[in-house]
Design a protein around this motif. Structure first.
Motif, PDB file in Angstrom:
ATOM      1  N   ASP A  81       0.839  -1.205   0.000  1.00 54.00           N
ATOM      2  CA  ASP A  81       0.000   0.000   0.000  1.00 54.00           C
ATOM      3  C   ASP A  81       0.872   1.252   0.000  1.00 54.00           C
ATOM      4  OD1 ASP A  81       1.060  -0.291   2.477  1.00 54.00           O
ATOM      5  OD2 ASP A  81      -0.819  -0.040   3.561  1.00 54.00           O
ATOM      6  N   GLY A  82       1.692   1.374  -1.012  1.00 51.70           N
ATOM      7  CA  GLY A  82       2.574   2.518  -1.089  1.00 51.70           C
ATOM      8  C   GLY A  82       3.995   2.193  -0.658  1.00 51.70           C
ATOM      9  N   SER A  83       4.207   1.064  -0.018  1.00 55.45           N
ATOM     10  CA  SER A  83       5.561   0.673   0.340  1.00 55.45           C
ATOM     11  C   SER A  83       6.236   0.059  -0.894  1.00 55.45           C
ATOM     12  CB  SER A  83       5.535  -0.314   1.510  1.00 55.45           C
ATOM     13  OG  SER A  83       4.711  -1.401   1.230  1.00 55.45           O
ATOM     14  N   PRO A  84       7.538  -0.095  -0.876  1.00 56.46           N
ATOM     15  CA  PRO A  84       8.250  -0.515  -2.093  1.00 56.46           C
ATOM     16  C   PRO A  84       8.081  -1.992  -2.421  1.00 56.46           C
ATOM     17  CG  PRO A  84       9.771  -0.327  -0.282  1.00 56.46           C
ATOM     18  CD  PRO A  84       8.434   0.150   0.232  1.00 56.46           C
ATOM     19  N   SER A  85       6.900  -2.404  -2.730  1.00 57.32           N
ATOM     20  CA  SER A  85       6.628  -3.799  -3.045  1.00 57.32           C
ATOM     21  C   SER A  85       6.925  -4.090  -4.515  1.00 57.32           C
ATOM     22  CB  SER A  85       5.162  -4.117  -2.764  1.00 57.32           C
ATOM     23  OG  SER A  85       4.852  -5.419  -3.213  1.00 57.32           O
ATOM     24  N   PRO A  86       7.570  -5.231  -4.795  1.00 56.48           N
ATOM     25  CA  PRO A  86       7.805  -5.588  -6.182  1.00 56.48           C
ATOM     26  C   PRO A  86       6.539  -6.060  -6.904  1.00 56.48           C
ATOM     27  CG  PRO A  86       8.784  -7.216  -4.721  1.00 56.48           C
ATOM     28  CD  PRO A  86       8.200  -6.139  -3.855  1.00 56.48           C
ATOM     29  N   VAL A  87       5.487  -6.379  -6.167  1.00 57.86           N
ATOM     30  CA  VAL A  87       4.233  -6.841  -6.767  1.00 57.86           C
ATOM     31  C   VAL A  87       3.097  -6.017  -6.179  1.00 57.86           C
ATOM     32  CG1 VAL A  87       2.696  -8.806  -7.070  1.00 57.86           C
ATOM     33  CG2 VAL A  87       5.146  -9.178  -7.004  1.00 57.86           C
ATOM     34  N   PRO A  88       2.394  -5.238  -6.989  1.00 57.21           N
ATOM     35  CA  PRO A  88       1.315  -4.408  -6.446  1.00 57.21           C
ATOM     36  C   PRO A  88       0.160  -5.246  -5.878  1.00 57.21           C
ATOM     37  CG  PRO A  88       1.613  -4.024  -8.801  1.00 57.21           C
ATOM     38  CD  PRO A  88       2.571  -5.093  -8.393  1.00 57.21           C
ATOM     39  N   ASN A  89      -0.448  -4.754  -4.816  1.00 59.53           N
ATOM     40  CA  ASN A  89      -1.636  -5.344  -4.202  1.00 59.53           C
ATOM     41  C   ASN A  89      -1.425  -6.757  -3.680  1.00 59.53           C
ATOM     42  OD1 ASN A  89      -3.102  -2.981  -4.804  1.00 59.53           O
ATOM     43  ND2 ASN A  89      -3.363  -3.735  -6.890  1.00 59.53           N
ATOM     44  N   LYS A  90      -0.222  -7.095  -3.261  1.00 60.24           N
ATOM     45  CA  LYS A  90       0.049  -8.410  -2.683  1.00 60.24           C
ATOM     46  C   LYS A  90       0.920  -8.237  -1.454  1.00 60.24           C
ATOM     47  CE  LYS A  90      -0.508 -11.353  -6.551  1.00 60.24           C
ATOM     48  NZ  LYS A  90      -1.058 -12.625  -6.540  1.00 60.24           N
ATOM     49  N   PRO A 147      12.180 -17.324  26.615  1.00 61.39           N
ATOM     50  CA  PRO A 147      11.890 -16.876  25.250  1.00 61.39           C
ATOM     51  C   PRO A 147      11.381 -18.038  24.401  1.00 61.39           C
ATOM     52  CG  PRO A 147      13.999 -16.026  25.979  1.00 61.39           C
ATOM     53  CD  PRO A 147      13.544 -17.009  27.021  1.00 61.39           C
ATOM     54  N   MET A 148      10.543 -17.733  23.426  1.00 65.10           N
ATOM     55  CA  MET A 148       9.888 -18.767  22.633  1.00 65.10           C
ATOM     56  C   MET A 148      10.470 -18.826  21.222  1.00 65.10           C
ATOM     57  SD  MET A 148       5.835 -19.200  22.269  1.00 65.10           S
ATOM     58  CE  MET A 148       5.145 -20.781  21.965  1.00 65.10           C
ATOM     59  N   VAL A 149      10.586 -20.029  20.700  1.00 64.54           N
ATOM     60  CA  VAL A 149      11.016 -20.248  19.323  1.00 64.54           C
ATOM     61  C   VAL A 149       9.881 -20.981  18.609  1.00 64.54           C
ATOM     62  CG1 VAL A 149      12.693 -21.364  17.817  1.00 64.54           C
ATOM     63  CG2 VAL A 149      13.442 -20.361  19.974  1.00 64.54           C
ATOM     64  N   ILE A 150       9.348 -20.355  17.571  1.00 65.93           N
ATOM     65  CA  ILE A 150       8.220 -20.927  16.837  1.00 65.93           C
ATOM     66  C   ILE A 150       8.686 -21.285  15.424  1.00 65.93           C
ATOM     67  CG2 ILE A 150       5.899 -20.509  15.935  1.00 65.93           C
ATOM     68  CD1 ILE A 150       5.598 -18.426  18.186  1.00 65.93           C
ATOM     69  N   PRO A 151       8.607 -22.546  15.037  1.00 64.96           N
ATOM     70  CA  PRO A 151       9.001 -22.917  13.683  1.00 64.96           C
ATOM     71  C   PRO A 151       7.938 -22.469  12.676  1.00 64.96           C
ATOM     72  CG  PRO A 151       8.228 -24.851  14.863  1.00 64.96           C
ATOM     73  CD  PRO A 151       8.217 -23.709  15.835  1.00 64.96           C
ATOM     74  N   LEU A 152       8.391 -21.893  11.568  1.00 65.88           N
ATOM     75  CA  LEU A 152       7.500 -21.487  10.484  1.00 65.88           C
ATOM     76  C   LEU A 152       7.890 -22.252   9.230  1.00 65.88           C
ATOM     77  CD1 LEU A 152       7.503 -17.598  10.825  1.00 65.88           C
ATOM     78  CD2 LEU A 152       5.739 -19.179  11.584  1.00 65.88           C
ATOM     79  N   ALA A 153       6.919 -22.703   8.495  1.00 62.58           N
ATOM     80  CA  ALA A 153       7.167 -23.375   7.225  1.00 62.58           C
ATOM     81  C   ALA A 153       6.022 -23.047   6.292  1.00 62.58           C
ATOM     82  CB  ALA A 153       7.274 -24.887   7.433  1.00 62.58           C
ATOM     83  N   GLY A 154       6.330 -22.966   5.018  1.00 62.35           N
ATOM     84  CA  GLY A 154       5.285 -22.672   4.053  1.00 62.35           C
ATOM     85  C   GLY A 154       5.807 -22.662   2.635  1.00 62.35           C
ATOM     86  N   ARG A 155       4.959 -22.121   1.754  1.00 55.79           N
ATOM     87  CA  ARG A 155       5.262 -22.064   0.331  1.00 55.79           C
ATOM     88  C   ARG A 155       4.810 -20.723  -0.214  1.00 55.79           C
ATOM     89  NH1 ARG A 155       5.706 -27.235  -1.742  1.00 55.79           N
ATOM     90  NH2 ARG A 155       4.950 -26.675  -3.807  1.00 55.79           N
ATOM     91  N   GLY A 156       5.380 -20.348  -1.345  1.00 54.58           N
ATOM     92  CA  GLY A 156       4.978 -19.124  -2.005  1.00 54.58           C
ATOM     93  C   GLY A 156       5.548 -19.068  -3.410  1.00 54.58           C
ATOM     94  N   THR A 157       5.050 -18.136  -4.192  1.00 52.49           N
ATOM     95  CA  THR A 157       5.534 -17.936  -5.552  1.00 52.49           C
ATOM     96  C   THR A 157       6.767 -17.045  -5.515  1.00 52.49           C
ATOM     97  OG1 THR A 157       3.265 -18.086  -6.367  1.00 52.49           O
ATOM     98  CG2 THR A 157       4.893 -17.126  -7.853  1.00 52.49           C
ATOM     99  N   ILE A 158       7.851 -17.498  -6.123  1.00 55.09           N
ATOM    100  CA  ILE A 158       9.097 -16.724  -6.165  1.00 55.09           C
ATOM    101  C   ILE A 158       8.911 -15.557  -7.119  1.00 55.09           C
ATOM    102  CG2 ILE A 158      11.551 -16.772  -6.764  1.00 55.09           C
ATOM    103  CD1 ILE A 158      11.481 -19.796  -6.065  1.00 55.09           C
ATOM    104  N   ILE A 159       9.149 -14.332  -6.607  1.00 57.28           N
ATOM    105  CA  ILE A 159       8.979 -13.138  -7.440  1.00 57.28           C
ATOM    106  C   ILE A 159      10.258 -12.334  -7.588  1.00 57.28           C
ATOM    107  CG2 ILE A 159       6.503 -12.922  -6.988  1.00 57.28           C
ATOM    108  CD1 ILE A 159       7.252 -10.711  -4.948  1.00 57.28           C
TER     109      ILE A 159
END
Length: 99
Positions: free
Chosen positions: A7-16, A57-69
């Motif tokens: 939303d106005g920040s320097p995103s390489p893909v608009p509206n995502k 302190p807590m350590v939370i594992p994150l995993a996922g997928r996404g489209t490489i841009i």
């Protein structure tokens, strides 16, 4: 790992929403970078949360997928699906007494 709305920040893909994942080397220098959009996260294992110690302190594992841009990737990798694994590390702990 950095996420920001486009939303106005320097995103390489608009509206995502975009996640920028940077490796960190053992010597403290930044490593390679990959930029992902259209993210999906794998659900957390209940065991991770059940075994958390509130006074540490807590350590939370994150995993996922996404489209490489973008990032430090070749042109043939743009548009491909990439997966990631990372840890969200909190320096904070609860000081509340356990009852």
């Amino acid at each position: 790992m950095t996420t920001f709305p486009s939303d106005g920040s320097p995103s390489p893909v608009p509206n995502k929403r975009v996640m920028i994942y940077r490796e960190s080397g053992s010597n403290g220098e930044e490593g390679r970078e990959v930029q992902l959009a259209d993210l999906t996260f794998e659900p957390l294992d209940y065991e991770v949360l059940a075994n958390a110690k509130l006074d540490q302190p807590m350590v939370i594992p994150l995993a996922g997928r996404g489209t490489i841009i973008g990032g430090d990737v070749g042109p043939t990798e743009i548009g491909q699906i990439g997966s990631f694994r990372a840890e969200l590390q909190s320096r904070f702990a609860s000081k509340s007494p356990m009852v």
